[in-house]
Design a protein around this motif. Structure first.
Motif, PDB file in Angstrom:
ATOM      1  N   PRO A 233       0.830  -1.213   0.000  1.00  0.00           N
ATOM      2  CA  PRO A 233       0.000   0.000   0.000  1.00  0.00           C
ATOM      3  C   PRO A 233       0.862   1.259   0.000  1.00  0.00           C
ATOM      4  CG  PRO A 233      -0.523  -1.433   1.867  1.00  0.00           C
ATOM      5  CD  PRO A 233       0.652  -2.012   1.190  1.00  0.00           C
ATOM      6  N   GLY A 234       0.592   2.135  -0.955  1.00  0.00           N
ATOM      7  CA  GLY A 234       1.379   3.357  -1.055  1.00  0.00           C
ATOM      8  C   GLY A 234       0.611   4.597  -0.678  1.00  0.00           C
ATOM      9  N   ALA A 235      -0.529   4.399  -0.052  1.00  0.00           N
ATOM     10  CA  ALA A 235      -1.347   5.541   0.364  1.00  0.00           C
ATOM     11  C   ALA A 235      -2.162   5.123   1.581  1.00  0.00           C
ATOM     12  CB  ALA A 235      -2.267   5.985  -0.774  1.00  0.00           C
ATOM     13  N   GLY A 236      -2.623   6.113   2.328  1.00  0.00           N
ATOM     14  CA  GLY A 236      -3.427   5.843   3.519  1.00  0.00           C
ATOM     15  C   GLY A 236      -2.782   6.436   4.746  1.00  0.00           C
ATOM     16  N   ALA A 237      -3.603   6.968   5.625  1.00  0.00           N
ATOM     17  CA  ALA A 237      -3.088   7.663   6.808  1.00  0.00           C
ATOM     18  C   ALA A 237      -2.316   6.735   7.725  1.00  0.00           C
ATOM     19  CB  ALA A 237      -4.250   8.308   7.567  1.00  0.00           C
ATOM     20  N   ALA A 238      -2.840   5.524   7.954  1.00  0.00           N
ATOM     21  CA  ALA A 238      -2.210   4.631   8.931  1.00  0.00           C
ATOM     22  C   ALA A 238      -0.801   4.230   8.503  1.00  0.00           C
ATOM     23  CB  ALA A 238      -3.080   3.389   9.139  1.00  0.00           C
ATOM     24  N   VAL A 239      -0.628   3.846   7.222  1.00  0.00           N
ATOM     25  CA  VAL A 239       0.694   3.393   6.781  1.00  0.00           C
ATOM     26  C   VAL A 239       1.657   4.576   6.632  1.00  0.00           C
ATOM     27  CG1 VAL A 239      -0.079   1.250   5.722  1.00  0.00           C
ATOM     28  CG2 VAL A 239      -0.108   3.347   4.368  1.00  0.00           C
ATOM     29  N   THR A 240       1.152   5.733   6.228  1.00  0.00           N
ATOM     30  CA  THR A 240       2.028   6.901   6.122  1.00  0.00           C
ATOM     31  C   THR A 240       2.508   7.347   7.499  1.00  0.00           C
ATOM     32  OG1 THR A 240       0.808   7.624   4.158  1.00  0.00           O
ATOM     33  CG2 THR A 240       2.242   9.236   5.198  1.00  0.00           C
ATOM     34  N   ALA A 241       1.602   7.380   8.464  1.00  0.00           N
ATOM     35  CA  ALA A 241       1.991   7.726   9.836  1.00  0.00           C
ATOM     36  C   ALA A 241       2.974   6.710  10.397  1.00  0.00           C
ATOM     37  CB  ALA A 241       0.756   7.819  10.721  1.00  0.00           C
ATOM     38  N   ALA A 242       2.782   5.434  10.032  1.00  0.00           N
ATOM     39  CA  ALA A 242       3.714   4.399  10.493  1.00  0.00           C
ATOM     40  C   ALA A 242       5.110   4.627   9.930  1.00  0.00           C
ATOM     41  CB  ALA A 242       3.204   3.022  10.086  1.00  0.00           C
ATOM     42  N   GLY A 243       5.170   5.092   8.678  1.00  0.00           N
ATOM     43  CA  GLY A 243       6.470   5.443   8.116  1.00  0.00           C
ATOM     44  C   GLY A 243       7.129   6.563   8.893  1.00  0.00           C
ATOM     45  N   MET A 244       6.333   7.538   9.317  1.00  0.00           N
ATOM     46  CA  MET A 244       6.878   8.649  10.099  1.00  0.00           C
ATOM     47  C   MET A 244       7.336   8.199  11.483  1.00  0.00           C
ATOM     48  SD  MET A 244       4.534  11.997   9.216  1.00  0.00           S
ATOM     49  CE  MET A 244       5.843  13.121   9.739  1.00  0.00           C
ATOM     50  N   THR A 245       6.536   7.378  12.146  1.00  0.00           N
ATOM     51  CA  THR A 245       6.933   6.956  13.496  1.00  0.00           C
ATOM     52  C   THR A 245       8.146   6.034  13.446  1.00  0.00           C
ATOM     53  OG1 THR A 245       5.287   5.162  13.466  1.00  0.00           O
ATOM     54  CG2 THR A 245       4.629   7.241  14.481  1.00  0.00           C
ATOM     55  N   GLY A 246       8.263   5.229  12.386  1.00  0.00           N
ATOM     56  CA  GLY A 246       9.455   4.397  12.234  1.00  0.00           C
ATOM     57  C   GLY A 246      10.702   5.248  12.098  1.00  0.00           C
ATOM     58  N   ASP A 247      10.617   6.287  11.278  1.00  0.00           N
ATOM     59  CA  ASP A 247      11.741   7.229  11.150  1.00  0.00           C
ATOM     60  C   ASP A 247      12.040   7.909  12.479  1.00  0.00           C
ATOM     61  OD1 ASP A 247      12.507   6.905   8.529  1.00  0.00           O
ATOM     62  OD2 ASP A 247      11.398   8.633   7.764  1.00  0.00           O
ATOM     63  N   MET A 248      10.978   8.279  13.199  1.00  0.00           N
ATOM     64  CA  MET A 248      11.151   8.970  14.476  1.00  0.00           C
ATOM     65  C   MET A 248      11.905   8.095  15.473  1.00  0.00           C
ATOM     66  SD  MET A 248       9.730   8.861  17.782  1.00  0.00           S
ATOM     67  CE  MET A 248       8.091   8.163  17.563  1.00  0.00           C
ATOM     68  N   LEU A 249      11.571   6.816  15.539  1.00  0.00           N
ATOM     69  CA  LEU A 249      12.237   5.925  16.490  1.00  0.00           C
ATOM     70  C   LEU A 249      13.718   5.761  16.156  1.00  0.00           C
ATOM     71  CD1 LEU A 249       9.457   3.213  16.867  1.00  0.00           C
ATOM     72  CD2 LEU A 249      10.157   4.890  18.596  1.00  0.00           C
ATOM     73  N   ALA A 250      14.018   5.607  14.864  1.00  0.00           N
ATOM     74  CA  ALA A 250      15.416   5.480  14.459  1.00  0.00           C
ATOM     75  C   ALA A 250      16.191   6.761  14.738  1.00  0.00           C
ATOM     76  CB  ALA A 250      15.489   5.117  12.974  1.00  0.00           C
ATOM     77  N   LEU A 251      15.569   7.884  14.425  1.00  0.00           N
ATOM     78  CA  LEU A 251      16.220   9.173  14.643  1.00  0.00           C
ATOM     79  C   LEU A 251      16.346   9.467  16.130  1.00  0.00           C
ATOM     80  CD1 LEU A 251      17.447  11.638  13.306  1.00  0.00           C
ATOM     81  CD2 LEU A 251      15.148  12.583  13.048  1.00  0.00           C
ATOM     82  N   GLY A 252      15.308   9.109  16.899  1.00  0.00           N
ATOM     83  CA  GLY A 252      15.368   9.309  18.348  1.00  0.00           C
ATOM     84  C   GLY A 252      16.502   8.526  18.984  1.00  0.00           C
ATOM     85  N   THR A 253      16.679   7.292  18.534  1.00  0.00           N
ATOM     86  CA  THR A 253      17.783   6.467  19.050  1.00  0.00           C
ATOM     87  C   THR A 253      19.125   7.095  18.712  1.00  0.00           C
ATOM     88  OG1 THR A 253      16.435   4.474  18.815  1.00  0.00           O
ATOM     89  CG2 THR A 253      18.821   4.174  18.975  1.00  0.00           C
ATOM     90  N   LEU A 254      19.246   7.636  17.481  1.00  0.00           N
ATOM     91  CA  LEU A 254      20.489   8.299  17.077  1.00  0.00           C
ATOM     92  C   LEU A 254      20.748   9.540  17.926  1.00  0.00           C
ATOM     93  CD1 LEU A 254      22.851   8.650  15.055  1.00  0.00           C
ATOM     94  CD2 LEU A 254      21.278   9.969  13.615  1.00  0.00           C
ATOM     95  N   LEU A 255      19.726  10.359  18.135  1.00  0.00           N
ATOM     96  CA  LEU A 255      19.895  11.582  18.923  1.00  0.00           C
ATOM     97  C   LEU A 255      20.295  11.256  20.359  1.00  0.00           C
ATOM     98  CD1 LEU A 255      16.841  13.676  17.652  1.00  0.00           C
ATOM     99  CD2 LEU A 255      19.253  14.096  17.159  1.00  0.00           C
ATOM    100  N   MET A 256      19.675  10.211  20.920  1.00  0.00           N
ATOM    101  CA  MET A 256      20.017   9.828  22.292  1.00  0.00           C
ATOM    102  C   MET A 256      21.459   9.349  22.389  1.00  0.00           C
ATOM    103  SD  MET A 256      17.424  10.636  24.080  1.00  0.00           S
ATOM    104  CE  MET A 256      18.275  10.062  25.544  1.00  0.00           C
ATOM    105  N   SER A 257      21.927   8.631  21.373  1.00  0.00           N
ATOM    106  CA  SER A 257      23.298   8.113  21.399  1.00  0.00           C
ATOM    107  C   SER A 257      24.330   9.225  21.337  1.00  0.00           C
ATOM    108  CB  SER A 257      23.516   7.133  20.242  1.00  0.00           C
ATOM    109  OG  SER A 257      23.566   7.824  19.004  1.00  0.00           O
ATOM    110  N   ARG A 258      23.900  10.365  20.761  1.00  0.00           N
ATOM    111  CA  ARG A 258      24.819  11.499  20.648  1.00  0.00           C
ATOM    112  C   ARG A 258      24.704  12.448  21.825  1.00  0.00           C
ATOM    113  NH1 ARG A 258      24.263  12.822  14.127  1.00  0.00           N
ATOM    114  NH2 ARG A 258      25.377  10.940  13.449  1.00  0.00           N
ATOM    115  N   GLY A 259      23.814  12.112  22.749  1.00  0.00           N
ATOM    116  CA  GLY A 259      23.679  12.922  23.957  1.00  0.00           C
ATOM    117  C   GLY A 259      22.975  14.230  23.714  1.00  0.00           C
TER     118      GLY A 259
END
Length: 372
Positions: free
Chosen positions: A346-372
């Motif tokens: 699926p390339g459209a839809g609120a649920a899957v698009t938001a999931a793409g954003m939260t997945g990025d957020m978790l990866a980025l959050g982990t990176l930011l935390m590792s850098r203090g």
């Protein structure tokens, strides 16, 4: 400190769903990732509602704001009784308390300057909004955003191309591992996928367009989809991800709306779209006779012209077999040459698009935390 503070930009279809997913999943994220995710601010056209309280904005307040936004109420009215501040001020207030990630689910390039300013202050940015990444290369704001989009940068943009499908992350993994892209091709519009599926099944073009609008697949003005601009922006993002130095106006775009219907009202366009039926029925029949079907395809080679438009593709191929609003991206690289790597779903839809954003957020959050 393991707290990640989110600034939600836009509370429409995708932004509202992102807020809902954060509320629903943050306890699990604390257990699984050690990240204490809170929403410290929401930003709309009327300004920003922000809190420096440790728990962020209350869940019930957030749900109410989303409900009001979907009912057409502006943030200033929905947040009556709460003081609003300017968007940059909200980010500045929160950045002093620890890692901040701006979640840009707005539409249009108006938020680009805010995103760049957030990055300059040390915040992270996650985008589903394609427009900031489609700015001309000569635009200093666009240049700042792309400078932060690499593996060590603080900008993530998975949801700009394929909603929640792992398109950008897969492509980046291939490149980071030393593989060389040869060509990316794909159907990148759920709306156009649905329209051309119906056309291939015997519907008139006008019937297919009206059915897609009825199902909520199109923008309020279907010409926004039929123009090909959205697909062109996605193709541009793919091209720049593989380090091609191109601008949007260098991409050949097939606009499916004839010139005489581009400036009419939406109502008139919908009343006259049947004028296109004969031409599209002829093209569909020609493809069918050749064992092919019509798809709106983006072609992004590592070198050479980039184009988005209607192509005849064999019905026996993965691209030809695509049904409805599904997306597909076929990545041909040096290593994946004879058997290209394919991402489909699926390339459209609120649920899957938001999931793409939260997945990025978790990866980025982990990176930011590792850098203090």
């Amino acid at each position: 400190m393991s707290r990640i503070t989110l600034v939600q930009v836009g509370m429409g279809t995708v932004g509202g769903e992102t807020i809902a997913q954060v509320i629903a999943n943050r306890n699990r994220w604390w257990v699984d990732f050690g990240l204490d995710v809170r929403i410290g601010a929401v930003i709309g056209r009327g300004g920003a509602l922000v809190t420096t309280e440790p728990d962020g904005l209350a869940d019930e307040l957030l749900r109410g704001l989303v409900h009001s936004r979907r009912a057409g109420t502006a943030l200033r009215e929905a947040a009556a009784g709460h003081e609003l501040v300017e968007a940059p001020e909200a980010i500045a207030l929160l950045i002093n308390q620890g890692p901040v990630i701006v979640m840009d689910a707005a539409a249009g390039e108006e938020t680009a300057a805010l995103d760049a300013r957030a990055l300059a202050s040390g915040a992270g940015v996650v985008l589903s909004n394609k427009a900031p990444l489609a700015l001309p290369r000569e635009n200093p704001i666009g240049a700042e955003l792309w400078a932060s989009a690499g593996p060590r940068g603080h900008l993530r943009y998975e949801a700009t191309c394929g909603a929640g499908l792992p398109v950008i992350s897969t492509l980046r993994t291939l490149i980071d591992g030393g593989d060389a892209p040869v060509e990316n091709t794909g159907a990148l519009s759920g709306t156009l996928g649905a329209i051309f599926t119906d056309l291939g099944n015997g519907a008139n073009f006008s019937e297919a367009v009206l059915a897609a609008k009825e199902k909520g697949f199109t923008e309020p003005d279907p010409r926004d989809d039929l123009s090909g601009l959205d697909v062109a922006r996605k193709a541009l993002i793919l091209a720049r991800t593989i380090e091609r130095r191109v601008n949007l106006d260098e991409i050949a775009v097939e606009n499916l709306v004839p010139e005489e219907l581009r400036e009419t009202s939406v109502a008139e366009f919908l009343a006259r779209v049947s004028e296109l039926d004969d031409e599209w029925s002829r093209r569909a029949e020609t493809a069918r006779a050749a064992g092919a079907t019509l798809k709106y395809v983006a072609t992004v080679p590592a070198d050479g012209p980039i184009a988005v438009g209607v192509r005849e593709v064999p019905t026996s191929s993965l691209l030809g077999a695509l049904q409805g609003p599904e997306n597909i991206v076929v990545m041909r690289t040096t290593r994946y040459h004879e058997n290209p790597l394919t991402v489909v779903g699926p390339g459209a839809g609120a649920a899957v698009t938001a999931a793409g954003m939260t997945g990025d957020m978790l990866a980025l959050g982990t990176l930011l935390m590792s850098r203090g």
